[in-house]
Each structure stands twice: as structure tokens, then as C-alpha cells.
Write an enzyme that holds these catalytic residues in place. Structure first.
Site, PDB file in Angstrom:
ATOM      1  CG  LEU A  18      -2.094  -0.959   1.189  1.00 55.80           C
ATOM      2  CD1 LEU A  18      -2.969  -0.756   2.415  1.00 55.80           C
ATOM      3  CD2 LEU A  18      -2.935  -0.809  -0.080  1.00 55.80           C
ATOM      4  CB  ILE A 150       2.506 -15.057  13.035  1.00 56.16           C
ATOM      5  CG1 ILE A 150       1.174 -15.805  12.972  1.00 56.16           C
ATOM      6  CG2 ILE A 150       3.358 -15.549  14.189  1.00 56.16           C
ATOM      7  CD1 ILE A 150       1.326 -17.299  12.751  1.00 56.16           C
ATOM      8  CB  THR A 193     -10.799   0.328   6.623  1.00 55.72           C
ATOM      9  OG1 THR A 193     -10.168   0.530   5.367  1.00 55.72           O
ATOM     10  CG2 THR A 193     -10.313   1.366   7.617  1.00 55.72           C
ATOM     11  CB  CYS A 382      28.314  -0.732  -9.581  1.00 59.26           C
ATOM     12  SG  CYS A 382      29.257  -1.534  -8.268  1.00 59.26           S
ATOM     13  CG  LEU A 383      27.997  -5.622 -13.842  1.00 52.21           C
ATOM     14  CD1 LEU A 383      29.259  -6.450 -13.681  1.00 52.21           C
ATOM     15  CD2 LEU A 383      26.780  -6.544 -13.826  1.00 52.21           C
ATOM     16  CD  GLN A 386      32.950  -4.445 -11.549  1.00 51.18           C
ATOM     17  OE1 GLN A 386      32.381  -5.494 -11.834  1.00 51.18           O
ATOM     18  NE2 GLN A 386      33.267  -4.109 -10.301  1.00 51.18           N
ATOM     19  CD  GLU A 406      30.828 -10.584 -10.188  1.00 54.20           C
ATOM     20  OE1 GLU A 406      31.221  -9.447 -10.547  1.00 54.20           O
ATOM     21  OE2 GLU A 406      29.742 -10.775  -9.624  1.00 54.20           O
ATOM     22  NE  ARG A 474      31.549 -10.583  -2.423  1.00 54.33           N
ATOM     23  CZ  ARG A 474      30.248 -10.700  -2.673  1.00 54.33           C
ATOM     24  NH1 ARG A 474      29.797 -10.618  -3.901  1.00 54.33           N
ATOM     25  NH2 ARG A 474      29.410 -10.937  -1.687  1.00 54.33           N
ATOM     26  CG  HIS A 519      25.576   1.578  -6.496  1.00 51.52           C
ATOM     27  ND1 HIS A 519      24.844   0.953  -7.477  1.00 51.52           N
ATOM     28  CD2 HIS A 519      26.435   0.647  -6.019  1.00 51.52           C
ATOM     29  CE1 HIS A 519      25.238  -0.310  -7.578  1.00 51.52           C
ATOM     30  NE2 HIS A 519      26.204  -0.517  -6.702  1.00 51.52           N
ATOM     31  CD  GLU A 521      22.360   3.519  -8.143  1.00 51.17           C
ATOM     32  OE1 GLU A 521      23.334   4.185  -8.543  1.00 51.17           O
ATOM     33  OE2 GLU A 521      22.369   2.272  -8.094  1.00 51.17           O
TER      34      GLU A 521
HETATM   35  N1  GLN Z   1      29.513  -7.739  -9.278  1.00 50.68           N
HETATM   36  C1  GLN Z   1      30.349  -6.592  -9.239  1.00 50.68           C
HETATM   37  C2  GLN Z   1      31.249  -6.574  -8.019  1.00 50.68           C
HETATM   38  O1  GLN Z   1      30.989  -7.250  -7.057  1.00 50.68           O
HETATM   39  C3  GLN Z   1      29.528  -5.313  -9.313  1.00 50.68           C
HETATM   40  C4  GLN Z   1      28.633  -5.110  -8.139  1.00 50.68           C
HETATM   41  C5  GLN Z   1      27.595  -4.049  -8.385  1.00 50.68           C
HETATM   42  O2  GLN Z   1      27.308  -3.691  -9.517  1.00 50.68           O
HETATM   43  N2  GLN Z   1      26.983  -3.541  -7.351  1.00 50.68           N
HETATM   44  O3  GLN Z   1      32.246  -5.889  -8.004  1.00 50.68           O
END
Ligand code: GLN
Length: 547
Positions: A18, A150, A193, A382-383, A386, A406, A474, A519, A521
């Protein structure tokens, strides 16, 4: 106001989804608009110690705070709507509560007594809630789950007790509920409600305010009926009508008297709320001059909740550009060389978000390549950064089959890898990773400083040299390949201040192509859109107009 923090507890009834998290955030924004300070906390009934390990398909995004806590996505709403500063104390789960009670029991802290849900678990819950005391004028505590479950009972018992502990005038219960419209009857129905409130009262909590979700206007006589049956004041039945844009919520809740009722009930005198900035945002959001279509090439394309902050950041980035941002989620597993142009050709900009694991990686690399070769603005997060590095290494630097360890542990060119030793510039300490032990799995989490180089997209966007952004990963850029990649034209536009960790890469001679290891965002807000998103949308808009 110091110690006299007043508490608002937000519960939800009838069914989930909601928008209790949003409602809590909006309550915070309204109180701030009246000049009060707020703290917000979420209590989650599930047993996972934190949402870090939960599947985004089930749980949606994991929101990361500056201090590196992996939290529920509702904390993202709290940060976007308020100025509350959030960290690990702002999200507790049943798992975390039990964990600390059991740890205390093992240490003998209960002196051999029998450890029980009441009082030991409830006391621990109250202790966690009271961490919010003294930080602000008001603390808003959202209880996850739905009344009748519960699992949430110990939390409800704890907040019931708190009214007696803290005094009636310092505690307010707000219950979010649903008024479904039944087409055959041609009206909204109040029974669910009534039942939900009855359930709440049976465990000793009488709600003070009801926030009623509905898809249409609630007639005045129906409000009166709900008030009578649920034992609340007439002006305590607030209409929470569906909206087109979530940032309208402060305006419509205010219009129906929510903040007025809250401050009255808590005996607080404040100025009238200043909501001009929200009105302004909504006006601009609803009537933009331009439209851009951004393709998000990822894995969780069916559950856009997994990219909650990302979606919001993109919308925010549209505002200064007078543009409506349309999002198109593209499953990277479905992209191949043959259909690349057909799948991506119509997009104004391409974004590859964060992600874990090898699924769909090759499709993402194809998308990055397509963007690079066709001058389509590219934003890798991030990814996604990479991926940009791997793509560049393979197709520009001639490092065939370059990869991240990875995805290919034995790759000949590990341009992205697990760094065994790195300087943590938040703490000033060296961190070590033993690749074959548990420690290899440790994520780099939370805010880290980054220094930008001049004459780059990044520097231009931020207009500052030193920035701080949040991480959750990582793997890292492998500095052994720095020289060859730079020589071929990869631009390292941001690194950790001492230079050991690459944080942002770009390519030259492209309208806008940037990948960041963090990140961004998580830090975008409607009133403070993130500079990288603003510039990415600006470049994408330009691409549309040129195209
Ligand atoms: N898998 C990648 C890492 O661990 C990127 C992680 C991600 O995008 N948050 O470095």
C-alpha cells in the site's frame, strides 16, 4: 527539542504494497516543511539479519547508506523525501533483534533467567526504537508487514508499551489501510479497514489517524462512518488517493489535513508548512517540453523495484533538462550481435546498472560496445563501469577475452579482479582480502572519497574536485592494466584520493561515455538531482534531437 522527541508509529493493514514506506517518508517531508526535524526508522519482521543477501527478485533493491549498512529500499524513500541522516540504526529486522538477544544470552547477561519474547525481545525492540530519541523533534517508526501477520506481533507489542512508557502526548499511531472500489456495487468499501483496525485494537493499539488508500474521492459521509466504526476523530480519516507522481504525495496529504492533525494530536505548535518546492517539482515533472528514452540493460527487468533508486534518479535528472524520462528495461540475455541495432537503435541513452554474477554479461558488453561505436550516451554504474572497462580492453586495447575474474576466474587479462590489499580511505587502514577465504567475499560498502581529474565529463558534472559516493561491490579495476588502457584512450577521471582505486572511467571523443564504480543513484533527491544523472540525460536529449 533534544530528549523530548515525539514518536509516530506507522502500521499497515489489509494487504501489503500500500506504500507504507512512502507514506512514512511523506509524513517526514510534511513535518520538515513545518520547520521540525525528523528521524525515520524501519522495523522489518523477516528473519534475515539484513536485506544484503536477499534476492532482488523477492525483495527489491538493497539501499546502501553512507555508513555502509545494507538496508530496506524504504530507506531510499526516506532519504529522497527528507533530510534525515540514515545509517545502520535506521533499519532493524527480527533477525537482527534475535541475534543480539541470543548473543547476550550466550554471554550470560540474562543471569540464567528464562529468555522470552516478552519482555526480552520486546525490550530489545524498544531499545532499538529509542536509539531515535534525542536526535530530532519527531521520530517516525515504520513497522513492516501487515496487521494480522504472526511475524510482526513482537514489534506491535513493543510499540503498544511505548505509549505508556513515553506518555500519551508523545506517541501517535498512524494506520495505513485500503478502501477498495467494488465495481458491481459502484462504491468504495470500508469493511477491510474496519477489520484491520479491529485487529489492531485487539492487541491494544487504538490508531489515532487512518490514512486510507483509494483510487477515488472518499465521500464525506463515508469518512464519518469510518471515524465512527474505527473510533477515531472525524478529521483523522485522511484520504490517500492514487497519484501519477509520488512527489505529489506531500501536497495531497497536506490538502486533506494530515500534517495539521499530526501536530495537533502531538501538541506541537509550528508554522504552516512550506510546500512551494514540492509544488514546483510536480509542475515541472508533469509538463516537460521534451522526452528521452533511456534503455536500462540489466537482469531484473521484470521487477523494476530492484532498481528503485536508479529509476528515481533518472526521473530527477530529467527535471533540470525539462525532459520526461521514459525507461525501457531490456533483458541483457536477449541481446546478441545480430539484434543489437534493432534492440538498442531507438534509445536516446544506454545505462548498464549494478549487478552480480555472470548471467547476461556478454549482452551488457554488446550494449556498451554499441553505445561506444554509435555515439550513444552511455552510463555504466558499478557493474556497468566494469563492463565498459572489459569492452574497451577487448575491442580497443586488443586484450582478447579480457574479463572480470567474477565471470572468468582464469581469464588471461583480468582487467577487473579482487584486490588483495587496498587502502580504505574512509578509515585510513589497509584492508586485506584473502581470495580463497570468507574475507574474499567482503563487499566494499558505503561512502568513500573520490578525487576527480579536470577536463572530464565527471569534473564538468560535479563542478568539484572532491566528492563522496556510496559503494557496494567486491571487484575493482586492475591497476596493472592502467597504462595500456590509458594509452589507448581510456580516461581515468576519478580515483580514491591517494590514487589506488579507480572510481570513474570515461572515453574521449564521445558525446558522453562514463562508468563509475559507485552507485550515484543512492544520493539523488528530487530537489537535488544527482549531477551525473543530470548530465547523462542532457547528453541523451541532445542525441535524440540530433538523431
Ligand atoms: N559484481 C560486481 C562486483 O561485485 C559489481 C557489483 C555491483 O554492480 N553492485 O564488483
Amino acid at each position: 527539542m533534544g530528549n523530548s522527541t515525539k514518536f509516530i508509529f506507522v502500521t499497515g493493514g489489509v494487504l501489503s504494497s500500500l506504500g507504507k514506506g512512502l507514506a512514512s517518508a511523506v509524513i517526514g517531508s510534511l513535518l520538515e516543511a513545518r520547520g521540525l526535524t525528523v528521524a525515520i526508522q524501519k522495523l522489518d519482521p523477516y528473519i534475515n539479519v539484513d536485506p544484503g543477501t536477499m534476492n532482488p527478485f523477492q525483495h527489491g533493491e538493497v539501499f546502501v547508506t553512507d555508513d555502509g549498512a545494507e538496508t530496506d529500499l524504504d530507506l531510499g524513500h526516506y532519504e529522497r523525501f527528507t533530510n534525515a541522516s540514515l545509517g545502520k540504526d535506521n533499519n532493524f529486522t527480527t533477525g537482527r533483534i534475535y541475534n543480539s538477544v541470543i548473543t547476550k544470552e550466550r554471554r550470560g547477561e540474562y543471569l540464567g533467567g528464562t529468555v522470552q519474547v516478552i519482555p526480552h525481545i520486546t525490550d530489545e525492540i524498544k531499545r532499538c526504537i529509542m536509539l531515535m530519541s534525542g536526535r530530532s523533534d519527531i521520530a517516525i517508526i515504520e513497522i513492516g508487514g501487515t496487521i494480522g501477520d504472526i511475524e510482526s506481533l513482537p514489534f506491535l507489542e513493543a510499540i503498544r508499551q511505548l505509549r505508556a512508557d513515553l506518555g500519551k502526548e508523545n506517541v501517535l499511531y498512524i494506520h495505513l489501510t485500503l478502501l477498495p472500489y467494488i465495481a458491481t456495487a459502484g462504491e468504495l468499501k470500508t469493511k477491510p479497514t474496519q477489520h484491520s483496525v479491529k485487529e489492531l485494537r485487539s492487541i491494544g493499539i487504538q490508531p489515532d489517524i487512518l490514512l486510507c488508500r483509494t483510487d477515488r474521492e472518499i465521500p464525506a459521509d463515508m469518512k464519518a462512518k469510518i471515524a465512527l466504526f474505527c473510533n477515531v476523530d472525524k478529521d483523522a480519516v485522511i484520504m490517500a488517493k492514487d497519484v501519477e507522481c509520488i512527489y505529489e504525495l506531500p501536497l495531497i496529504y497536506h490538502e486533506d489535513g494530515l500534517d495539521e492533525k499530526i501536530v495537533k494530536s502531538l501538541h506541537i505548535w509550528t508554522r504552516a508548512p512550506r510546500l512551494g518546492n514540492w509544488q514546483d517539482f510536480v509542475d515541472r515533472f508533469k509538463r516537460p517540453q521534451f522526452t528521452v528514452t533511456i534503455g536500462i540493460v540489466g537482469k531484473y527487468v521484470d521487477l523494476t523495484e530492484s532498481y528503485k533508486s536508479l529509476n528515481e534518479a533518472l526521473y530527477h535528472g530529467g527535471i533540470p533538462n525539462d525532459a520526461r524520462v521514459k525507461l525501457q528495461f531490456i533483458d541483457s540475455e536477449k541481446i546478441d550481435e545480430a539484434n543489437c541495432r534493432e534492440t538498442l537503435g531507438h534509445l536516446s541513452g544506454i545505462l548498464v546498472p549494478g549487478g552480480f554474477g555472470p548471467r547476461g554479461v556478454e549482452g551488457k558488453i554488446l550494449a556498451a560496445r554499441y553505445a561506444r561505436e554509435n555515439n550513444v550516451p552511455y552510463f555504466g554504474i558499478c557493474l556497468g563501469m566494469q563492463i565498459a572497462v572489459i569492452e574497451f580492453a577487448r575491442h580497443i586495447a586488443g586484450l582478447a577475452h579480457a574479463n572480470s575474474t567474477e565471470f572468468d576466474r582464469k581469464t588471461k587479462y583480468p582487467v577487473i579482479y579482487l584486490m588483495k590489499e587496498w587502502l580504505n580511505e574512509r578509515t585510513g587502514e589497509m584492508e586485506r582480502r584473502d581470495v580463497d577465504s570468507d574475507k574474499g567475499g567482503t563487499l566494499r560498502l558505503g561512502a568513500y572519497p573520490c578525487r576527480l581529474n579536470k577536463d572530464t565529463f565527471a569534473f564538468e558534472a560535479y563542478g568539484a574536485e572532491d566528492i563522496s559516493e556510496r559503494h557496494r561491490h567486491r571487484y575493482e579495476f586492475n591497476n596493472e592494466y592502467m597504462e595500456v588502457l590509458k594509452e589507448k584512450g581510456l580516461v581515468i577521471s576519478g580515483t580514491s584520493p591517494s590514487g589506488g582505486l579507480v572510481e570513474i572511467v570515461e572515453i574521449k571523443d564521445h558525446p558522453w561515455y562514463l562508468g563509475c564504480q559507485f552507485h550515484p543513484e543512492f544520493k539523488s533527491k528530487p530537489m537535488k538531482p544527482h549531477p551525473l544523472f543530470v548530465d547523462f540525460i542532457r547528453a541523451s536529449l541532445k542525441n535524440t534531437r540530433n538523431g
